[in-house]
Scaffold this motif. Structure first.
Motif, PDB file in Angstrom:
ATOM      1  N   ASP A  76       0.837  -1.197  -0.088  1.00 51.55           N
ATOM      2  CA  ASP A  76      -0.150  -0.080   0.044  1.00 51.55           C
ATOM      3  C   ASP A  76       0.884   1.205   0.012  1.00 51.55           C
ATOM      4  N   VAL A  77       0.343   2.566   0.050  1.00 53.73           N
ATOM      5  CA  VAL A  77       0.891   3.700  -0.178  1.00 53.73           C
ATOM      6  C   VAL A  77       1.802   3.839   1.106  1.00 53.73           C
ATOM      7  N   GLU A  78       1.381   3.395   2.308  1.00 60.36           N
ATOM      8  CA  GLU A  78       2.326   3.692   3.531  1.00 60.36           C
ATOM      9  C   GLU A  78       3.585   2.789   3.217  1.00 60.36           C
ATOM     10  N   VAL A  79       3.390   1.442   2.901  1.00 61.71           N
ATOM     11  CA  VAL A  79       4.718   0.771   2.700  1.00 61.71           C
ATOM     12  C   VAL A  79       5.637   1.494   1.694  1.00 61.71           C
ATOM     13  N   ARG A  80       5.151   1.802   0.515  1.00 57.04           N
ATOM     14  CA  ARG A  80       6.042   2.426  -0.589  1.00 57.04           C
ATOM     15  C   ARG A  80       6.638   3.842   0.050  1.00 57.04           C
ATOM     16  N   LYS A  81       5.677   4.426   0.905  1.00 56.08           N
ATOM     17  CA  LYS A  81       6.373   5.724   1.456  1.00 56.08           C
ATOM     18  C   LYS A  81       7.360   5.488   2.418  1.00 56.08           C
ATOM     19  N   GLU A  82       7.290   4.485   3.284  1.00 55.67           N
ATOM     20  CA  GLU A  82       8.532   4.126   3.970  1.00 55.67           C
ATOM     21  C   GLU A  82       9.616   3.678   3.283  1.00 55.67           C
ATOM     22  N   ILE A  83       9.417   2.961   2.133  1.00 56.52           N
ATOM     23  CA  ILE A  83      10.728   2.510   1.417  1.00 56.52           C
ATOM     24  C   ILE A  83      11.505   3.655   0.906  1.00 56.52           C
ATOM     25  N   VAL A  84      10.526   4.784   0.420  1.00 55.62           N
ATOM     26  CA  VAL A  84      11.167   5.937  -0.295  1.00 55.62           C
ATOM     27  C   VAL A  84      11.961   6.611   0.896  1.00 55.62           C
ATOM     28  N   GLN A  85      11.351   6.771   2.266  1.00 54.85           N
ATOM     29  CA  GLN A  85      11.911   7.259   3.163  1.00 54.85           C
ATOM     30  C   GLN A  85      13.215   6.505   3.511  1.00 54.85           C
ATOM     31  N   ALA A 197      10.586  13.553 -14.762  1.00 55.36           N
ATOM     32  CA  ALA A 197      10.272  12.143 -14.765  1.00 55.36           C
ATOM     33  C   ALA A 197       9.407  11.885 -13.484  1.00 55.36           C
ATOM     34  N   GLU A 198       8.271  11.112 -13.368  1.00 52.96           N
ATOM     35  CA  GLU A 198       7.538  10.744 -12.795  1.00 52.96           C
ATOM     36  C   GLU A 198       8.166  10.281 -11.382  1.00 52.96           C
ATOM     37  N   ARG A 199       7.930  10.783 -10.223  1.00 51.92           N
ATOM     38  CA  ARG A 199       8.612  10.065  -8.941  1.00 51.92           C
ATOM     39  C   ARG A 199      10.099  10.706  -8.713  1.00 51.92           C
ATOM     40  N   GLU A 200      10.493  11.530  -9.505  1.00 49.09           N
ATOM     41  CA  GLU A 200      11.590  12.235  -9.384  1.00 49.09           C
ATOM     42  C   GLU A 200      12.054  13.002  -7.975  1.00 49.09           C
ATOM     43  N   SER A 201      12.908  12.964  -7.212  1.00 54.32           N
ATOM     44  CA  SER A 201      13.108  14.007  -6.041  1.00 54.32           C
ATOM     45  C   SER A 201      12.814  15.250  -6.417  1.00 54.32           C
ATOM     46  N   VAL A 202      11.824  16.119  -5.607  1.00 56.60           N
ATOM     47  CA  VAL A 202      11.948  17.478  -5.637  1.00 56.60           C
ATOM     48  C   VAL A 202      12.999  17.975  -4.566  1.00 56.60           C
ATOM     49  N   LEU A 203      13.697  18.819  -4.682  1.00 55.21           N
ATOM     50  CA  LEU A 203      14.820  19.414  -3.647  1.00 55.21           C
ATOM     51  C   LEU A 203      14.483  20.866  -3.126  1.00 55.21           C
ATOM     52  N   HIS A 237       1.672  20.074  -7.453  1.00 55.95           N
ATOM     53  CA  HIS A 237       1.605  18.827  -8.084  1.00 55.95           C
ATOM     54  C   HIS A 237       2.243  17.729  -7.911  1.00 55.95           C
ATOM     55  N   ASN A 238       2.880  17.502  -6.529  1.00 56.39           N
ATOM     56  CA  ASN A 238       3.652  16.523  -6.060  1.00 56.39           C
ATOM     57  C   ASN A 238       2.854  15.120  -5.812  1.00 56.39           C
ATOM     58  N   GLU A 239       3.646  13.823  -6.209  1.00 60.48           N
ATOM     59  CA  GLU A 239       3.056  12.725  -6.021  1.00 60.48           C
ATOM     60  C   GLU A 239       2.843  12.423  -4.793  1.00 60.48           C
ATOM     61  N   LEU A 240       4.158  12.668  -3.736  1.00 57.80           N
ATOM     62  CA  LEU A 240       4.266  12.596  -2.393  1.00 57.80           C
ATOM     63  C   LEU A 240       4.845  13.251  -1.660  1.00 57.80           C
ATOM     64  N   LEU A 241       4.583  13.940  -0.556  1.00 57.59           N
ATOM     65  CA  LEU A 241       5.496  14.831   0.314  1.00 57.59           C
ATOM     66  C   LEU A 241       6.103  14.020   1.528  1.00 57.59           C
ATOM     67  N   LEU A 242       7.447  14.314   1.477  1.00 50.94           N
ATOM     68  CA  LEU A 242       8.170  13.512   2.308  1.00 50.94           C
ATOM     69  C   LEU A 242       8.618  14.421   3.587  1.00 50.94           C
ATOM     70  N   ILE A 255      12.399  16.825  -0.647  1.00 50.08           N
ATOM     71  CA  ILE A 255      11.226  17.126   0.256  1.00 50.08           C
ATOM     72  C   ILE A 255       9.858  16.561  -0.263  1.00 50.08           C
ATOM     73  N   ALA A 256      10.016  16.056  -1.735  1.00 43.96           N
ATOM     74  CA  ALA A 256       8.772  15.458  -2.214  1.00 43.96           C
ATOM     75  C   ALA A 256       9.075  14.722  -3.344  1.00 43.96           C
ATOM     76  N   LEU A 257       8.249  14.254  -4.130  1.00 50.88           N
ATOM     77  CA  LEU A 257       8.429  13.270  -5.382  1.00 50.88           C
ATOM     78  C   LEU A 257       7.490  13.863  -6.556  1.00 50.88           C
ATOM     79  N   VAL A 258       7.938  14.025  -7.838  1.00 55.46           N
ATOM     80  CA  VAL A 258       7.428  14.777  -8.734  1.00 55.46           C
ATOM     81  C   VAL A 258       6.028  13.790  -9.066  1.00 55.46           C
ATOM     82  N   GLY A 259       5.069  14.573  -9.332  1.00 51.33           N
ATOM     83  CA  GLY A 259       3.505  13.618  -9.544  1.00 51.33           C
ATOM     84  C   GLY A 259       2.621  14.419 -10.573  1.00 51.33           C
ATOM     85  N   ASN A 260       1.429  13.914 -10.757  1.00 54.75           N
ATOM     86  CA  ASN A 260       0.421  14.556 -11.607  1.00 54.75           C
ATOM     87  C   ASN A 260      -0.766  14.717 -11.059  1.00 54.75           C
TER      88      ASN A 260
END
Length: 289
Positions: A76-85, A197-203, A237-242, A255-260
């Motif tokens: 799920d989303v929480e597990v993917r977020k934990e992997i990214v973090q 690119a989608e899910r690229e790191s936003v700095l 327009h971020n996919e995920l906020l870190l 701080i985030a991942l590029v999204g749509n």
């Protein structure tokens, strides 16, 4: 013909409802020990109920226990977020190890006398340098500065300097991408759109504090960072906020991942805005995209 068909149907129902007796006998005395009657219809119902309860119990165990994480595509989303973090923390740890190694090498060089003191620069942040560090001027440079100051002594333009102070400020590029839409204040477009690119790191563009994180219907996941000298950067327009509100960030930190996300988004990109004391400014005047 109709009577024959009815007779066949009656025979079918009679056959599946006909009860059969299963008996257990004592081999020595041939005495009936235990017996029960069961029809084909009853056997089918019992098997169906047993299968239903077996499927229900299996589904409950899979949903309520960690076994679900081993199913393909169930993360799920929480597990993917934990992997990214965790991946970002590993990158940060590697960066800090490199900084510590550089620090120890500098200390060892100073103690052994092989490294001049004037060559030491700040290494606690790889994204910005010490603004108070002054490079010694040479003779030619000193003469040029003196001549320039004499020529500009009575220049009135120095009395109206740029209203936005940027001295000592280094703006980090928030994402590597191509500008698809420029800053146009007259059209109420107060930033630049960077296709990436989608899910690229936003700095983070500078050191600062996260003052807002949330979801907007039009702009999707949004994060805002307050910087020094009155600057405020906004990322939409971020996919995920870190990061969460109140977190301290350094320039170049993810701080985030590029999204749509959001109704106004037509593809994976970052809408980046830069504000100074409540007024929008053109990010292209401060950052080389």
């Amino acid at each position: 013909m109709v009577q024959k068909k009815r007779k066949h149907q009656k025979s079918f129902w009679h056959r599946i409802r006909f009860k059969y007796k299963l008996s257990f006998f004592n081999e020595a005395t041939l005495e009936e020990v235990w017996s029960f009657r069961l029809s084909q219809l009853s056997a089918f119902v019992v098997l169906a109920v047993f299968a239903f309860f077996l499927i229900a119990i299996t589904s409950f165990i899979i949903i309520k226990t960690p076994i679900r994480n081993y199913l393909p595509g169930y993360l799920d989303v929480e597990v993917r977020k934990e992997i990214v973090q965790n991946a970002l923390k590993a990158d940060s740890l590697e960066r800090m190890l490199a900084v510590q190694k550089l620090y120890l090498d500098n200390v060892a060089g100073i103690l052994t006398g092989t490294l001049p003191l004037d060559s030491i620069r700040t290494i606690d942040s790889l994204a910005h340098a010490d603004a108070n560090y002054e490079i010694p001027r040479g003779k030619v440079e000193s003469e040029f500065v003196k001549k320039f100051e004499e020529e500009e002594k009575y220049n009135l333009s120095v009395l109206t300097p740029n209203s936005v102070p940027t001295e000592g400020a280094f703006f980090y590029k928030p994402v590597s991408g191509v500008i698809s839409s420029h800053y146009e204040a007259e059209k109420r477009h107060y930033g630049v759109d960077l296709v990436a690119a989608e899910r690229e790191s936003v700095l983070a563009t500078m050191d600062g504090t996260v003052v807002f994180t949330g979801f907007d219907v039009n702009y999707g996941n949004v994060i805002q960072i307050q910087h020094r000298n009155g600057f405020l950067s906004i990322y939409k327009h971020n996919e995920l906020l870190l990061k969460d509100a109140g977190d301290r960030v350094v320039a170049g930190e993810a701080i985030a991942l590029v999204g749509n996300t959001g109704k106004l988004s037509t593809g994976p990109h970052l809408h980046f805005e830069l504000w100074y004391k409540g007024s929008p400014v053109n990010p292209e005047e401060y950052i080389s995209f």
